[in-house]
Design a protein around this motif. Structure first.
Motif, mmCIF file in Angstrom:
data_model
loop_
_atom_site.group_PDB
_atom_site.id
_atom_site.type_symbol
_atom_site.label_atom_id
_atom_site.label_comp_id
_atom_site.label_asym_id
_atom_site.label_seq_id
_atom_site.Cartn_x
_atom_site.Cartn_y
_atom_site.Cartn_z
ATOM 1 N N HIS A 160 -17.473 37.973 25.364
ATOM 2 C CA HIS A 160 -18.288 39.111 25.824
ATOM 3 C C HIS A 160 -18.068 39.341 27.314
ATOM 4 C CE1 HIS A 160 -21.030 39.724 22.336
ATOM 5 N NE2 HIS A 160 -20.641 38.479 22.064
ATOM 6 N N ASP A 161 -18.224 40.615 27.734
ATOM 7 C CA ASP A 161 -18.271 40.933 29.163
ATOM 8 C C ASP A 161 -19.685 40.656 29.654
ATOM 9 O OD1 ASP A 161 -15.680 41.751 29.315
ATOM 10 O OD2 ASP A 161 -16.134 43.858 28.925
ATOM 11 N N VAL A 162 -19.792 39.935 30.768
ATOM 12 C CA VAL A 162 -21.112 39.673 31.345
ATOM 13 C C VAL A 162 -21.109 40.165 32.798
ATOM 14 C CG1 VAL A 162 -21.684 37.743 29.834
ATOM 15 C CG2 VAL A 162 -20.478 37.289 31.972
ATOM 16 N N TYR A 163 -22.285 40.557 33.261
ATOM 17 C CA TYR A 163 -22.418 41.155 34.596
ATOM 18 C C TYR A 163 -23.409 40.336 35.418
ATOM 19 C CZ TYR A 163 -20.235 45.183 32.355
ATOM 20 O OH TYR A 163 -19.368 46.003 31.679
ATOM 21 N N SER A 164 -23.091 40.165 36.692
ATOM 22 C CA SER A 164 -24.004 39.461 37.595
ATOM 23 C C SER A 164 -25.297 40.255 37.710
ATOM 24 C CB SER A 164 -23.335 39.336 38.970
ATOM 25 O OG SER A 164 -24.148 38.610 39.841
ATOM 26 N N MET A 165 -26.426 39.527 37.674
ATOM 27 C CA MET A 165 -27.732 40.194 37.682
ATOM 28 C C MET A 165 -28.739 39.361 38.457
ATOM 29 S SD MET A 165 -29.326 41.589 34.173
ATOM 30 C CE MET A 165 -30.971 40.971 34.190
ATOM 31 N N GLY A 166 -29.612 40.007 39.177
ATOM 32 C CA GLY A 166 -30.690 39.281 39.848
ATOM 33 C C GLY A 166 -31.632 38.736 38.786
ATOM 34 N N HIS A 167 -32.067 37.506 38.886
ATOM 35 C CA HIS A 167 -32.949 36.935 37.858
ATOM 36 C C HIS A 167 -33.826 35.887 38.500
ATOM 37 C CE1 HIS A 167 -33.363 36.301 33.349
ATOM 38 N NE2 HIS A 167 -33.220 37.600 33.493
ATOM 39 N N ASP A 168 -35.015 35.682 37.910
ATOM 40 C CA ASP A 168 -36.036 34.827 38.532
ATOM 41 C C ASP A 168 -35.516 33.452 38.950
ATOM 42 O OD1 ASP A 168 -37.401 36.955 37.536
ATOM 43 O OD2 ASP A 168 -38.882 35.794 36.408
ATOM 44 N N GLU A 169 -34.731 32.810 38.076
ATOM 45 C CA GLU A 169 -34.366 31.413 38.344
ATOM 46 C C GLU A 169 -33.529 31.252 39.608
ATOM 47 O OE1 GLU A 169 -33.924 33.272 35.715
ATOM 48 O OE2 GLU A 169 -32.303 32.602 34.417
ATOM 49 N N LEU A 170 -32.813 32.336 39.999
ATOM 50 C CA LEU A 170 -31.999 32.252 41.215
ATOM 51 C C LEU A 170 -32.871 32.073 42.448
ATOM 52 C CD1 LEU A 170 -29.551 35.183 40.440
ATOM 53 C CD2 LEU A 170 -29.126 32.749 40.197
ATOM 54 N N HIS A 171 -34.139 32.415 42.310
ATOM 55 C CA HIS A 171 -35.028 32.377 43.478
ATOM 56 C C HIS A 171 -35.683 31.012 43.683
ATOM 57 C CE1 HIS A 171 -34.720 36.730 44.237
ATOM 58 N NE2 HIS A 171 -34.335 36.689 42.972
ATOM 59 N N SER A 172 -35.537 30.109 42.730
ATOM 60 C CA SER A 172 -36.071 28.749 42.942
ATOM 61 C C SER A 172 -34.968 27.694 42.926
ATOM 62 C CB SER A 172 -37.122 28.405 41.873
ATOM 63 O OG SER A 172 -36.529 28.287 40.591
ATOM 64 N N LEU A 173 -33.900 27.899 42.147
ATOM 65 C CA LEU A 173 -32.892 26.843 41.984
ATOM 66 C C LEU A 173 -32.241 26.383 43.294
ATOM 67 C CD1 LEU A 173 -31.167 27.937 38.635
ATOM 68 C CD2 LEU A 173 -32.545 25.882 39.018
ATOM 69 N N PRO A 174 -31.997 27.268 44.279
ATOM 70 C CA PRO A 174 -31.368 26.764 45.514
ATOM 71 C C PRO A 174 -32.193 25.696 46.235
ATOM 72 C CG PRO A 174 -31.167 29.149 45.397
ATOM 73 C CD PRO A 174 -32.097 28.743 44.288
ATOM 74 N N ARG A 175 -33.503 25.666 46.006
ATOM 75 C CA ARG A 175 -34.315 24.612 46.644
ATOM 76 C C ARG A 175 -34.013 23.253 46.014
ATOM 77 N NH1 ARG A 175 -40.547 25.850 47.584
ATOM 78 N NH2 ARG A 175 -40.622 25.285 45.401
ATOM 79 N N ALA A 176 -33.768 23.225 44.709
ATOM 80 C CA ALA A 176 -33.521 21.954 44.017
ATOM 81 C C ALA A 176 -32.054 21.536 44.085
ATOM 82 C CB ALA A 176 -33.952 22.074 42.552
ATOM 83 N N PHE A 177 -31.161 22.537 44.268
ATOM 84 C CA PHE A 177 -29.722 22.238 44.269
ATOM 85 C C PHE A 177 -29.088 22.812 45.538
ATOM 86 C CE2 PHE A 177 -31.337 22.609 39.974
ATOM 87 C CZ PHE A 177 -30.970 21.386 39.439
ATOM 88 N N PRO A 178 -29.537 22.338 46.724
ATOM 89 C CA PRO A 178 -29.045 22.933 47.975
ATOM 90 C C PRO A 178 -27.550 22.725 48.169
ATOM 91 C CG PRO A 178 -30.372 20.972 48.422
ATOM 92 C CD PRO A 178 -30.477 21.243 46.956
ATOM 93 N N GLU A 179 -26.984 21.710 47.475
ATOM 94 C CA GLU A 179 -25.552 21.432 47.653
ATOM 95 C C GLU A 179 -24.671 22.423 46.898
ATOM 96 O OE1 GLU A 179 -27.579 19.861 45.628
ATOM 97 O OE2 GLU A 179 -26.570 18.857 43.958
ATOM 98 N N ALA A 180 -25.255 23.198 45.977
ATOM 99 C CA ALA A 180 -24.454 24.146 45.187
ATOM 100 C C ALA A 180 -23.971 25.285 46.080
ATOM 101 C CB ALA A 180 -25.288 24.702 44.030
ATOM 102 N N LYS A 181 -22.667 25.523 46.045
ATOM 103 C CA LYS A 181 -22.094 26.595 46.889
ATOM 104 C C LYS A 181 -22.470 27.968 46.326
ATOM 105 C CE LYS A 181 -18.004 24.225 48.707
ATOM 106 N NZ LYS A 181 -17.859 23.083 47.767
ATOM 107 N N ARG A 182 -22.626 28.037 44.994
ATOM 108 C CA ARG A 182 -22.951 29.327 44.383
ATOM 109 C C ARG A 182 -23.846 29.103 43.169
ATOM 110 N NH1 ARG A 182 -20.924 32.062 40.424
ATOM 111 N NH2 ARG A 182 -19.279 30.516 40.152
#
Ligand code: NDP
Length: 412
Positions: free
Chosen positions: A230-252
């Protein structure tokens, strides 16, 4: 110890599944009540729960956006756990009512201001996280965003960090609904929330900061178990707004959703005409957000279930290091629309939200999750959750993927 009374808010597609799952696990709770704005909808679900032999629940009417009214209902029912599966517009009143009445709180979507668009990241910083001290001050649990995405996908990330990888480099959350509801155009959950999240600017996390790009401007092709390519598209979503706090080492950290050609055509016309805006316009002296009018004429998501065929697949494609080697894993679940309908009369999107929210409610009821503060799902121990969720109806799997970024089976 006395079993906690449970109050479920919102008699929609998700509320229906949540009510059935609560009744099927009634042994963990005292009373179970489903309250919604329209009493008849809550009563219809309660009747269906009984008719299918899943148990007994009570139906009540409440405007959950009215804090005083909701707080009074929580007090009257002596509800110890409130599961909010109404709309994100009720979150603030529901959280404050729980703090006031001394109840634990669970929801499935980040709070939104009804008539404000493109709110800067992180969204949880606006209404939820500022209330953390109030929950913590009363040793109350608030588990935020506990559907599938957000929710289970956050827990998949916690599982990867705890068991599969030593460090995390990137997280791609991918949601593909390979099903067919047979309607010309419909949304699988609350149209207001769904169309808003699709039409807003896309937010993703990269190199230590939130980046914003226009919607549908980043695309890739994925080949997932069961649903295929399937074709998938980047989308703003709730989880993106908390996950960087728990996974600060993730580049993306990025969220991707599959859209069919027809859906995108209709969406683009509605959006170009301004019909998806949440900003009210005046029509014959009446102030109305255009998206509300569109919602009023679209199919009710709960009515899509009958005749819905196919499956959905939602998971996390996570790259990191394990024992000095790069490793890429897909942690995912699939769900069959027809099987959901046969069991609880719902489609898979509602089912994959209702099952996790009830899994979390059971863990709170049993004291297996008891952070005594406000948390996003990834902050909790993933093990009891991932052990329990399959017993409520959704299994999950892990597969290794090629570290070069390809997909096994692509192009077959
Ligand atoms: P629906 O539109 O089918 O149902 C929402 C229900 O909430 C309706 O019955 C509605 O009542 C009720 N409601 C709305 N406002 C109030 C209020 N003020 N007081 C009491 N009841 C109210 O939506 P869904 O069931 O599909 O979705 C429910 C929630 O789940 C949404 O917040 C959605 O964003 C979230 N969700 C989360 C997912 C995840 O994976 N995390 C995935 C899918 C959904 P009425 O019938 O009178 O309008």
């Amino acid at each position: 110890m006395r079993k906690p009374n449970l109050l479920i808010l919102g008699a929609g597609g998700v509320g229906g599944v949540t009510a059935h799952k609560a009744a099927q696990n009634a042994g963990a709770f005292g009373t179970i009540t489903l309250a919604s704005r329209t009493l008849a909808k809550a009563e219809a679900i309660a009747a269906d729960v009984g008719a299918r032999g899943h148990g007994t629940i009570e139906a009540r009417q409440v405007d959950a956006q009215n804090q005083a009214e909701l707080e009074a209902l929580i007090g009257e029912l002596d509800a110890a756990i409130v599961v909010n599966v109404a709309t994100p517009y009720v979150n603030v009143a529901a959280m404050d009512a729980c703090i006031g009445a001394g109840a634990h709180y669970i929801d499935t979507a980040v709070a939104e201001d009804e008539f404000v668009e493109n709110v800067p990241a992180p969204w949880y910083g606006n209404f939820e996280w500022p209330r953390k001290p109030a929950f913590e001050g009363k040793a109350l649990n608030a588990v935020l965003g506990m559907g599938f995405d957000p929710g289970v996908v956050n827990i998949f990330c916690a599982h990867a960090k705890k068991h599969l990888l030593d460090s995390i480099e990137s997280i791609d959350i991918i949601d593909v609904n390979g099903g067919d509801h047979g309607r010309y155009f419909a949304t699988n959950f609350d149209p207001d929330t769904n169309l808003r999240e699709i039409s807003e600017d896309v937010v993703f996390w990269e190199d230590g900061a939130f980046k914003t790009i226009p919607h549908h401007s980043r695309q890739m092709s994925v080949t997932l178990p069961v649903v295929g390519t399937h074709d998938v598209y980047s989308m703003g979503h709730d989880e993106l707004h908390s996950l960087p706090r728990a996974f600060p080492e993730a580049k993306r950290i990025e969220f991707w959703m599959g859209f069919g050609e027809r859906y995108l055509q209709v969406f683009n016309v509605l959006n170009t005409l301004g019909l998806l805006s949440s900003i009210p316009v005046e029509v014959d002296g009446v102030e109305l957000a255009p998206v509300r009018m569109v919602k009023a004429v679209l199919p009710d998501p709960a009515t899509l279930a009958e005749g819905y065929t196919g499956e959905c697949c939602i998971g996390c494609d996570i790259v990191g290091m394990k024992d000095g080697e790069r490793r890429r894993v897909l942690i995912y679940s699939t769900c069959d629309h027809e099987a959901c309908y046969a069991e609880v009369g719902s489609q898979a999107i509602s089912y994959t939200t209702g099952v996790p929210v009830m899994t979390a409610a059971l863990l709170l009821a049993r004291g297996e999750w008891d952070p005594q503060t406000m948390v996003n799902a990834e902050e909790l121990d993933p093990d009891p959750f991932l052990a329990l969720m399959p017993k409520l109806g959704i299994s999950w799997s892990v597969m290794d993927l090629p570290v070069d970024g390809g997909w096994p089976g692509a192009g077959d």
